[in-house]
Design an enzyme around this catalytic site. Structure first.
Site, mmCIF file in Angstrom:
data_model
loop_
_atom_site.group_PDB
_atom_site.id
_atom_site.type_symbol
_atom_site.label_atom_id
_atom_site.label_comp_id
_atom_site.label_asym_id
_atom_site.label_seq_id
_atom_site.Cartn_x
_atom_site.Cartn_y
_atom_site.Cartn_z
ATOM 1 N N GLY A 188 0.832 -1.201 0.000
ATOM 2 C CA GLY A 188 0.000 0.000 0.000
ATOM 3 C C GLY A 188 0.867 1.251 0.000
ATOM 4 O O GLY A 188 2.096 1.175 0.112
ATOM 5 N N LEU A 189 0.209 2.380 -0.111
ATOM 6 C CA LEU A 189 0.917 3.661 -0.148
ATOM 7 C C LEU A 189 1.649 3.927 1.162
ATOM 8 O O LEU A 189 1.282 3.386 2.211
ATOM 9 C CB LEU A 189 -0.089 4.805 -0.364
ATOM 10 N N GLY A 196 -0.761 2.714 6.479
ATOM 11 C CA GLY A 196 -0.925 1.997 7.745
ATOM 12 C C GLY A 196 -0.339 0.588 7.733
ATOM 13 O O GLY A 196 -0.599 -0.202 8.640
ATOM 14 N N LYS A 197 0.480 0.272 6.741
ATOM 15 C CA LYS A 197 1.092 -1.053 6.630
ATOM 16 C C LYS A 197 1.893 -1.407 7.883
ATOM 17 O O LYS A 197 1.695 -2.465 8.488
ATOM 18 C CB LYS A 197 2.056 -1.120 5.425
ATOM 19 N N SER A 198 2.819 -0.540 8.231
ATOM 20 C CA SER A 198 3.713 -0.843 9.356
ATOM 21 C C SER A 198 2.953 -0.889 10.673
ATOM 22 O O SER A 198 3.264 -1.704 11.546
ATOM 23 C CB SER A 198 4.841 0.183 9.436
ATOM 24 N N SER A 233 5.868 -1.958 -2.205
ATOM 25 C CA SER A 233 5.818 -2.938 -3.308
ATOM 26 C C SER A 233 4.752 -2.552 -4.337
ATOM 27 O O SER A 233 3.732 -3.218 -4.456
ATOM 28 C CB SER A 233 5.586 -4.354 -2.772
#
Lengths: 182, 182
Positions: free
Chosen positions: A21-22, A26-28, A95
């Site tokens: 995601g951008l 909120g990925k991390s 990614s």
């Protein structure tokens, strides 16, 4: 040092949870929350966070498509090594290219592709690292979502709209995907 | 896919066996033989071989001191990730600089530094990859032992003279260092 080698019960392969995601989506945050949850259950888990990985595995790489792909493939290589020793691996990495993501996820066992999604206007407001404003002002070339492409997964295993659900609820959905009770 | 996550008994940290030495000294041969031996005993083990690692983690790096050190640090980073999940990690890498080797080995648990040693005249005769002749002819810059330095460990945990002992005997010594019966 005393011997630390003892046979282990038949090894199960770990799964790879890949958060894409951008920046600022909120990925991390989600990956870290899931990591803590699995740790609390004494499950073998490792977190490969994009920024830390760049520091340790990919220093010198830039943000061209080729360099981004190389970075993603390196992360996948390490994730695969860990997974085959029973570790659940949480990868947090922008990614951005769908083909490359698909290519590496296909090489990994039992992967769960998680699309961490928030509209550009939301991540720009959050602007966790203060980068979107610069990127929108044209000061950062190759900034994903602004001056560089982000190809959203067409059929992710999980699609989390972080502008609509809480971290806690996201973790619940992730645990369910891993076959675990919340 | 069914859930593959089950708690594991209290995790023991794996050890890192680091094979250093000239190209052709026998690092990979010994590491592969030890790998098979540990696999046969159902012990969790991973082999990080210099060439494979260069392909997967360090493509683009050259053979300057800086690039070699970066390569060694990346291998150590991955070895550390695996070791903390109970995997015994066998690293086969020329890793020519003593300071850098010491630096990374100090960050890893229960490391065993193995000096895989054969005189230059022996490895030149073996010339497994046909490179020594070229290097001696001045055709390969930065070739360890010929046109680039190799700093032997001053006090390795194990010193194997591969021109004097067999692979089998080397593996026996390695097993003993790991606290295992031959």
């Amino acid at each position: 040092m005393s011997a630390t080698l003892t046979p282990r019960p038949a090894q199960k392969t770990g799964r790879v949870v890949w958060f894409t995601g951008l920046s600022g989506a909120g990925k991390s945050t989600l990956a870290a929350a899931l990591y803590e949850e699995l740790r609390a259950r004494d499950l073998p888990v490792e977190l490969l966070d994009g920024d830390a990985v760049r520091e340790n595995l990919s220093k010198g790489l830039g943000f061209s498509r080729e360099d981004r792909d190389t970075n993603v493939r390196r992360i996948a290589f390490v994730a695969g090594l860990l997974a085959r020793h029973g570790v659940t691996v949480l990868v947090s990495a922008i990614s951005p290219y769908a083909d490359t993501r698909r290519e590496v996820l296909d090489t990994l066992p039992g992967t769960i592709e998680v699309f961490v999604d928030a509209p550009l206007e939301v991540v720009t407001k959050r602007d966790v690292k203060g980068l979107y404003l610069k990127a929108l002002a044209g000061e950062i070339p190759h900034f994903t979502g602004v001056s560089d492409p982000y190809e959203a997964p067409s059929s992710p295993d999980l699609h989390l709209r972080t502008d609509q659900i809480s971290v806690q609820d996201g973790v619940k959905e992730l645990l369910a995907k891993l076959g675990l009770n919340a």
